[in-house]
Design an enzyme around this catalytic site. Structure first.
Site, PDB file in Angstrom:
ATOM      1  CB  THR A   1       2.185  -5.751   2.592  1.00  0.00           C
ATOM      2  OG1 THR A   1       3.695  -6.460   2.398  1.00  0.00           O
ATOM      3  CG2 THR A   1       2.068  -5.293   3.485  1.00  0.00           C
TER       4      THR A   1
ATOM      5  CB  CYS B   1       8.556  -9.579   0.084  1.00  0.00           C
ATOM      6  SG  CYS B   1       7.999  -7.819  -0.669  1.00  0.00           S
TER       7      CYS B   1
ATOM      8  CE  LYS C   1       8.741  -1.720  -1.582  1.00  0.00           C
ATOM      9  NZ  LYS C   1       7.585  -1.772  -2.541  1.00  0.00           N
TER      10      LYS C   1
ATOM     11  CB  THR D   1       6.896  -6.587   3.957  1.00  0.00           C
ATOM     12  OG1 THR D   1       5.221  -6.887   4.296  1.00  0.00           O
ATOM     13  CG2 THR D   1       7.197  -6.377   2.414  1.00  0.00           C
TER      14      THR D   1
ATOM     15  NE  ARG E   1       1.564  -1.685  -0.643  1.00  0.00           N
ATOM     16  CZ  ARG E   1       2.707  -0.681  -1.423  1.00  0.00           C
ATOM     17  NH1 ARG E   1       2.206   0.281  -1.257  1.00  0.00           N
ATOM     18  NH2 ARG E   1       3.697  -1.250  -1.970  1.00  0.00           N
TER      19      ARG E   1
ATOM     20  CB  CYS F   1       1.520  -5.385  -3.294  1.00  0.00           C
ATOM     21  SG  CYS F   1       1.960  -5.049  -2.374  1.00  0.00           S
TER      22      CYS F   1
END
Length: 241
Positions: A87, A196, A167, A127, A50, A85
Protein backbone atom coordinates in the site's frame (compact mmCIF):
# COMPACT_ATOMS: atom_id res chain seq x y z
CA UNK A 1 27.83 -7.13 -11.39
CA UNK A 2 29.12 -5.42 -8.26
CA UNK A 3 27.26 -6.29 -5.08
CA UNK A 4 25.04 -3.62 -3.56
CA UNK A 5 23.89 -3.19 0.01
CA UNK A 6 20.11 -3.50 0.37
CA UNK A 7 18.35 -0.81 2.38
CA UNK A 8 15.03 -1.87 3.90
CA UNK A 9 12.32 0.41 5.26
CA UNK A 10 10.65 -1.94 7.72
CA UNK A 11 7.87 -2.15 10.24
CA UNK A 12 4.98 -1.92 7.77
CA UNK A 13 4.19 -4.37 9.38
CA UNK A 14 6.94 -5.84 11.54
CA UNK A 15 6.31 -9.53 10.85
CA UNK A 16 6.06 -8.97 7.11
CA UNK A 17 9.46 -7.25 7.25
CA UNK A 18 10.95 -10.19 9.14
CA UNK A 19 9.51 -12.54 6.54
CA UNK A 20 10.97 -10.46 3.71
CA UNK A 21 14.46 -10.57 5.20
CA UNK A 22 14.15 -14.33 5.69
CA UNK A 23 13.12 -14.75 2.05
CA UNK A 24 16.18 -12.87 0.77
CA UNK A 25 18.36 -15.31 2.70
CA UNK A 26 16.45 -18.40 1.54
CA UNK A 27 16.52 -17.33 -2.11
CA UNK A 28 20.23 -16.58 -2.34
CA UNK A 29 22.51 -19.28 -3.74
CA UNK A 30 25.06 -19.35 -0.95
CA UNK A 31 27.35 -21.86 0.71
CA UNK A 32 28.61 -19.63 3.54
CA UNK A 33 27.61 -16.51 5.46
CA UNK A 34 29.81 -14.29 3.30
CA UNK A 35 27.88 -15.17 0.14
CA UNK A 36 24.71 -13.45 1.32
CA UNK A 37 23.73 -9.86 0.60
CA UNK A 38 24.55 -7.01 2.93
CA UNK A 39 21.47 -5.26 4.32
CA UNK A 40 20.60 -2.25 6.45
CA UNK A 41 17.18 -2.46 8.10
CA UNK A 42 15.45 0.55 9.62
CA UNK A 43 12.42 -0.77 11.48
CA UNK A 44 9.78 1.92 11.95
CA UNK A 45 6.32 0.57 12.86
CA UNK A 46 5.36 4.09 14.00
CA UNK A 47 4.88 5.13 10.35
CA UNK A 48 1.18 6.09 9.99
CA UNK A 49 -1.20 3.55 8.48
CA UNK A 50 -1.19 3.74 4.70
CA UNK A 51 -4.76 2.63 4.02
CA UNK A 52 -6.14 4.99 6.67
CA UNK A 53 -4.50 7.96 4.92
CA UNK A 54 -5.54 6.91 1.40
CA UNK A 55 -9.18 6.55 2.47
CA UNK A 56 -9.24 9.69 4.64
CA UNK A 57 -6.69 12.46 4.08
CA UNK A 58 -7.39 13.94 7.50
CA UNK A 59 -5.25 11.12 8.91
CA UNK A 60 -1.45 11.53 9.23
CA UNK A 61 0.51 10.97 6.04
CA UNK A 62 3.09 8.16 6.00
CA UNK A 63 5.07 9.85 3.24
CA UNK A 64 7.36 12.20 5.28
CA UNK A 65 8.77 9.44 7.53
CA UNK A 66 9.21 7.10 4.55
CA UNK A 67 11.17 9.77 2.68
CA UNK A 68 13.30 10.47 5.77
CA UNK A 69 14.13 6.80 6.17
CA UNK A 70 14.96 6.41 2.46
CA UNK A 71 17.40 9.30 2.65
CA UNK A 72 18.96 7.90 5.81
CA UNK A 73 19.46 4.49 4.20
CA UNK A 74 21.11 6.11 1.20
CA UNK A 75 23.42 8.09 3.48
CA UNK A 76 24.37 4.87 5.28
CA UNK A 77 25.55 3.33 2.02
CA UNK A 78 22.54 1.41 0.69
CA UNK A 79 22.81 0.97 -3.06
CA UNK A 80 19.30 -0.38 -3.55
CA UNK A 81 16.13 0.22 -1.50
CA UNK A 82 13.01 -1.83 -0.77
CA UNK A 83 9.90 -1.30 1.31
CA UNK A 84 7.98 -4.52 1.99
CA UNK A 85 4.59 -2.82 2.13
CA UNK A 86 2.46 -2.73 -0.99
CA UNK A 87 0.00 0.00 0.00
CA UNK A 88 2.95 2.35 0.59
CA UNK A 89 3.59 2.23 -3.16
CA UNK A 90 0.75 4.72 -3.50
CA UNK A 91 3.58 7.18 -2.77
CA UNK A 92 6.21 5.42 -4.90
CA UNK A 93 6.87 8.32 -7.28
CA UNK A 94 7.49 10.68 -4.37
CA UNK A 95 9.71 8.51 -2.17
CA UNK A 96 11.71 7.05 -5.06
CA UNK A 97 12.41 10.56 -6.34
CA UNK A 98 13.81 11.54 -2.94
CA UNK A 99 16.90 9.34 -3.39
CA UNK A 100 19.41 8.75 -6.17
CA UNK A 101 19.70 4.96 -5.74
CA UNK A 102 17.29 2.43 -7.28
CA UNK A 103 14.06 1.82 -5.34
CA UNK A 104 12.45 -1.54 -6.11
CA UNK A 105 8.78 -1.39 -7.14
CA UNK A 106 6.84 -4.42 -5.92
CA UNK A 107 3.88 -3.64 -8.19
CA UNK A 108 5.86 -3.50 -11.41
CA UNK A 109 7.99 -6.49 -10.46
CA UNK A 110 4.86 -8.56 -9.77
CA UNK A 111 3.15 -7.54 -13.01
CA UNK A 112 6.32 -8.30 -15.01
CA UNK A 113 6.63 -11.76 -13.43
CA UNK A 114 3.03 -12.56 -14.37
CA UNK A 115 3.61 -11.38 -17.93
CA UNK A 116 6.80 -13.45 -18.24
CA UNK A 117 4.84 -16.52 -17.20
CA UNK A 118 1.95 -16.03 -19.62
CA UNK A 119 -0.73 -14.90 -17.16
CA UNK A 120 -3.53 -12.92 -18.82
CA UNK A 121 -5.86 -12.33 -15.86
CA UNK A 122 -5.10 -11.94 -12.16
CA UNK A 123 -7.19 -11.46 -9.04
CA UNK A 124 -5.85 -9.23 -6.27
CA UNK A 125 -6.12 -9.87 -2.55
CA UNK A 126 -4.93 -6.66 -0.92
CA UNK A 127 -5.83 -3.83 1.43
CA UNK A 128 -8.76 -1.61 0.57
CA UNK A 129 -6.27 1.25 0.20
CA UNK A 130 -4.35 -0.67 -2.47
CA UNK A 131 -7.54 -1.68 -4.27
CA UNK A 132 -9.26 1.72 -4.19
CA UNK A 133 -6.07 3.49 -5.27
CA UNK A 134 -5.88 1.20 -8.32
CA UNK A 135 -2.26 0.29 -7.67
CA UNK A 136 -2.32 -3.22 -9.12
CA UNK A 137 -4.91 -2.25 -11.72
CA UNK A 138 -2.46 0.20 -13.30
CA UNK A 139 0.61 -2.03 -12.98
CA UNK A 140 -1.18 -4.99 -14.56
CA UNK A 141 -2.71 -2.86 -17.31
CA UNK A 142 0.79 -1.76 -18.33
CA UNK A 143 1.54 -5.44 -19.00
CA UNK A 144 -1.78 -6.09 -20.74
CA UNK A 145 -3.10 -8.22 -17.86
CA UNK A 146 -6.75 -8.09 -16.78
CA UNK A 147 -7.11 -7.22 -13.10
CA UNK A 148 -9.94 -8.56 -10.93
CA UNK A 149 -10.78 -7.36 -7.41
CA UNK A 150 -13.18 -8.69 -4.75
CA UNK A 151 -16.68 -7.34 -4.25
CA UNK A 152 -17.41 -5.33 -1.09
CA UNK A 153 -18.30 -8.37 1.03
CA UNK A 154 -15.19 -10.35 0.13
CA UNK A 155 -12.94 -7.30 0.38
CA UNK A 156 -14.13 -6.88 3.97
CA UNK A 157 -13.05 -10.48 4.61
CA UNK A 158 -9.58 -9.77 3.26
CA UNK A 159 -9.23 -6.68 5.44
CA UNK A 160 -10.35 -8.65 8.47
CA UNK A 161 -7.61 -11.21 7.89
CA UNK A 162 -4.97 -8.50 7.38
CA UNK A 163 -5.86 -6.23 10.29
CA UNK A 164 -7.83 -8.30 12.82
CA UNK A 165 -5.75 -11.46 12.38
CA UNK A 166 -2.18 -10.87 11.15
CA UNK A 167 -1.52 -7.34 12.37
CA UNK A 168 -3.23 -8.15 15.67
CA UNK A 169 -1.05 -11.23 16.13
CA UNK A 170 -4.07 -13.56 16.23
CA UNK A 171 -4.74 -16.86 14.41
CA UNK A 172 -5.69 -16.54 10.76
CA UNK A 173 -9.34 -17.18 9.90
CA UNK A 174 -8.40 -19.18 6.83
CA UNK A 175 -11.93 -19.73 5.58
CA UNK A 176 -12.34 -15.97 5.01
CA UNK A 177 -9.28 -15.88 2.78
CA UNK A 178 -10.44 -19.00 0.95
CA UNK A 179 -13.84 -17.44 0.27
CA UNK A 180 -12.30 -14.24 -1.09
CA UNK A 181 -9.93 -16.24 -3.28
CA UNK A 182 -12.77 -18.42 -4.56
CA UNK A 183 -14.77 -15.33 -5.53
CA UNK A 184 -11.87 -14.12 -7.69
CA UNK A 185 -11.46 -17.54 -9.29
CA UNK A 186 -15.17 -17.38 -10.07
CA UNK A 187 -14.64 -14.09 -11.88
CA UNK A 188 -12.09 -15.78 -14.13
CA UNK A 189 -8.79 -15.07 -12.37
CA UNK A 190 -6.07 -17.24 -13.90
CA UNK A 191 -3.74 -16.36 -11.03
CA UNK A 192 -4.23 -14.92 -7.54
CA UNK A 193 -1.90 -12.19 -6.28
CA UNK A 194 -1.28 -12.04 -2.55
CA UNK A 195 -1.10 -8.28 -2.81
CA UNK A 196 -0.49 -7.38 0.81
CA UNK A 197 2.70 -8.42 2.56
CA UNK A 198 0.69 -9.44 5.64
CA UNK A 199 -0.97 -12.13 3.53
CA UNK A 200 2.42 -13.81 3.15
CA UNK A 201 2.02 -14.65 6.83
CA UNK A 202 -1.59 -15.81 6.39
CA UNK A 203 -1.33 -18.07 3.34
CA UNK A 204 -0.03 -21.23 5.03
CA UNK A 205 -2.76 -23.82 5.35
CA UNK A 206 -5.30 -21.78 3.41
CA UNK A 207 -5.32 -24.16 0.45
CA UNK A 208 -5.25 -21.45 -2.20
CA UNK A 209 -3.93 -23.99 -4.70
CA UNK A 210 -2.05 -23.58 -7.94
CA UNK A 211 -1.83 -20.27 -9.72
CA UNK A 212 -0.99 -18.10 -6.74
CA UNK A 213 1.74 -15.44 -6.61
CA UNK A 214 2.97 -13.89 -3.37
CA UNK A 215 4.12 -10.34 -4.09
CA UNK A 216 6.50 -10.46 -1.12
CA UNK A 217 8.28 -13.39 -2.78
CA UNK A 218 8.59 -11.26 -5.90
CA UNK A 219 10.14 -8.37 -3.98
CA UNK A 220 12.63 -10.65 -2.23
CA UNK A 221 13.64 -12.21 -5.56
CA UNK A 222 14.09 -8.76 -7.09
CA UNK A 223 16.19 -7.64 -4.12
CA UNK A 224 18.57 -10.60 -4.40
CA UNK A 225 19.10 -9.96 -8.12
CA UNK A 226 19.35 -6.17 -7.76
CA UNK A 227 22.06 -6.60 -5.12
CA UNK A 228 24.10 -8.77 -7.50
CA UNK A 229 23.63 -12.09 -5.73
CA UNK A 230 22.90 -15.45 -7.43
CA UNK A 231 19.34 -16.76 -7.18
CA UNK A 232 18.57 -20.38 -6.32
CA UNK A 233 17.04 -22.04 -9.43
CA UNK A 234 13.78 -22.97 -7.70
CA UNK A 235 12.96 -19.29 -7.27
CA UNK A 236 13.10 -18.35 -10.94
CA UNK A 237 9.35 -18.97 -11.23
CA UNK A 238 7.30 -17.98 -8.18
CA UNK A 239 3.75 -18.85 -9.24
CA UNK A 240 2.52 -21.91 -7.34
CA UNK A 241 1.84 -25.07 -9.32
Amino acid sequence: MQSKTLGIIGGLGPMATARFLELTVRMTEASRDQDHLEAILLESPSIPDRTAYILDRSNPSPLPPIVALAKKLESLGAGCLAIPCITSHYFYDEFSAAVSVPFLNILRETAAHLKENGVSSAGVLATTGTVQAGLFQRALAEQGIRCLTPDEEHQAMVMHVIYSNVKAGLPVERELLRQAASSLRGQGAQCLILGCTELSLAKEGCGLGAGCLDALDVLARAAVLACGKPLKPQYRRLISE
